[in-house]
Design an enzyme around this catalytic site. Sequence first.
Site, PDB file in Angstrom:
ATOM      1  NE  ARG A  15      38.487  95.553  71.616  1.00  0.00           N
ATOM      2  CZ  ARG A  15      37.938  96.372  72.529  1.00  0.00           C
ATOM      3  NH1 ARG A  15      38.270  96.245  73.796  1.00  0.00           N
ATOM      4  NH2 ARG A  15      37.059  97.291  72.161  1.00  0.00           N
ATOM      5  CE  LYS A  75      32.950  99.119  72.105  1.00  0.00           C
ATOM      6  NZ  LYS A  75      33.237  99.858  73.352  1.00  0.00           N
ATOM      7  CE1 TYR A  94      34.283  95.714  79.199  1.00  0.00           C
ATOM      8  CE2 TYR A  94      35.180  94.901  77.135  1.00  0.00           C
ATOM      9  CZ  TYR A  94      35.306  95.129  78.497  1.00  0.00           C
ATOM     10  OH  TYR A  94      36.472  94.762  79.134  1.00  0.00           O
ATOM     11  CG  HIS A  96      30.282 101.057  77.757  1.00  0.00           C
ATOM     12  ND1 HIS A  96      30.882 101.326  78.964  1.00  0.00           N
ATOM     13  CD2 HIS A  96      31.141 100.229  77.086  1.00  0.00           C
ATOM     14  CE1 HIS A  96      32.058 100.723  79.027  1.00  0.00           C
ATOM     15  NE2 HIS A  96      32.227 100.037  77.907  1.00  0.00           N
ATOM     16  CD  GLU A 118      29.235  97.963  80.452  1.00  0.00           C
ATOM     17  OE1 GLU A 118      28.127  98.420  80.130  1.00  0.00           O
ATOM     18  OE2 GLU A 118      29.777  96.998  79.856  1.00  0.00           O
ATOM     19  CG  ASP A 270      33.314 102.864  75.309  1.00  0.00           C
ATOM     20  OD1 ASP A 270      32.889 103.126  74.175  1.00  0.00           O
ATOM     21  OD2 ASP A 270      34.204 102.037  75.524  1.00  0.00           O
TER      22      ASP A 270
END
Length: 376
Positions: A15, A75, A94, A96, A118, A270
């Site tokens: 991505r 990510k 993101y 996490h 998130e 995640d």
Amino acid sequence: MVIGVPKEIKNNENRVALTPAGVQELVKFNHTLYVQSTAGIGSGFSDDEYRAAGAEILPTIEDVYGIADMIMKVKEPIAPEYGLIRENQLLFTYFHFASSRELTEAMIERRAVCLAYETVEKADRSLPLLIPMSEVAGRMAIQEGAKYLEKPLKGRGILLGGVPGVPPAKVLILGGGVVGTQAAKMAAGLGAQVTILDVSLPRLRYLSDIMPANVITRMSNDYTIRELVKDHDLIVGAVLIPGAKAPNLITRDMLKTMRPGTVLVDVAVDQGGCIETCKPTTHENPTYIIDDVVHYCVANMPGAVPYTSTQALTNATLPYALQLANKGWQQACQDSAELRLGLNVVQGEVVYQGVSDAFNLPYTPLERVMSGAYSS
């Protein structure tokens, strides 16, 4: 604002944070976009398309991090990127955090401004930047689970939807949120017998109303889970506590009660996973086996379908990226309660309670940061 889009370097992550269409929208507001060469190739977007949209292409990841005020990623940064991140640089991606102490401590050390997709949250408690990837991951959980039920891949050798005269597979879904709902729709559409668990009766009533007849709802508790795992073929972990580590709903001892070849897909990996025996895997090596039970715990499932995922992600993140770019992160977060909740680590301070709790790290109330207690 100067915005940088580096190429993702996590294993098999195809991505990219922005499509050319997203770049063009930001350029319209006079922001400067730098995209790393070939960053969009995995998602089907060429450097020429980004140039045509108004971006400048830079050859290396170091160049992108070195010039940008805001880094947009998909990510979380991984170890080779830590040293590239500058103090006060805004990272919008993101994270996490609750699943990685190493990442959390690295971002504290770099004194970056870490705004996590998130934990951006609307007044109705929905998570607008997590929803599109949760939709993808929920649907993929069934797609991948059905594949790994095949005998050559060490599964039970059962066809998810069965055939006339032969019963379908039984699918158990832990959690009735976005991931669980999408997983249930996919599994039901393929003809499986589906059970979905949740702790909220209103949610179960809603799911009971919208789901087809081959989906049943049950209240989630330890007793029920222990009974159901004994005869279900595919089990999907779809539990989320925003910004915090997922609870272990399936424990190690439960594996011995499952039938050999049962497949576990932990979409919550995640956030630390809701299956005790879960450990992050990659698309390159997606599964492992414990007690004859197949574990699929890929930490970036939507990365396998990047053309779909990148467009879905840009659709969701672009309005927030425009706020951050147009106003600067301080003003944008003052003006938007949704964006404020996305702040996890700011200039060396943990400002999100779930991250603090996960690692017993000092917590700094966000108000102290936003009031200027720390220089920006």
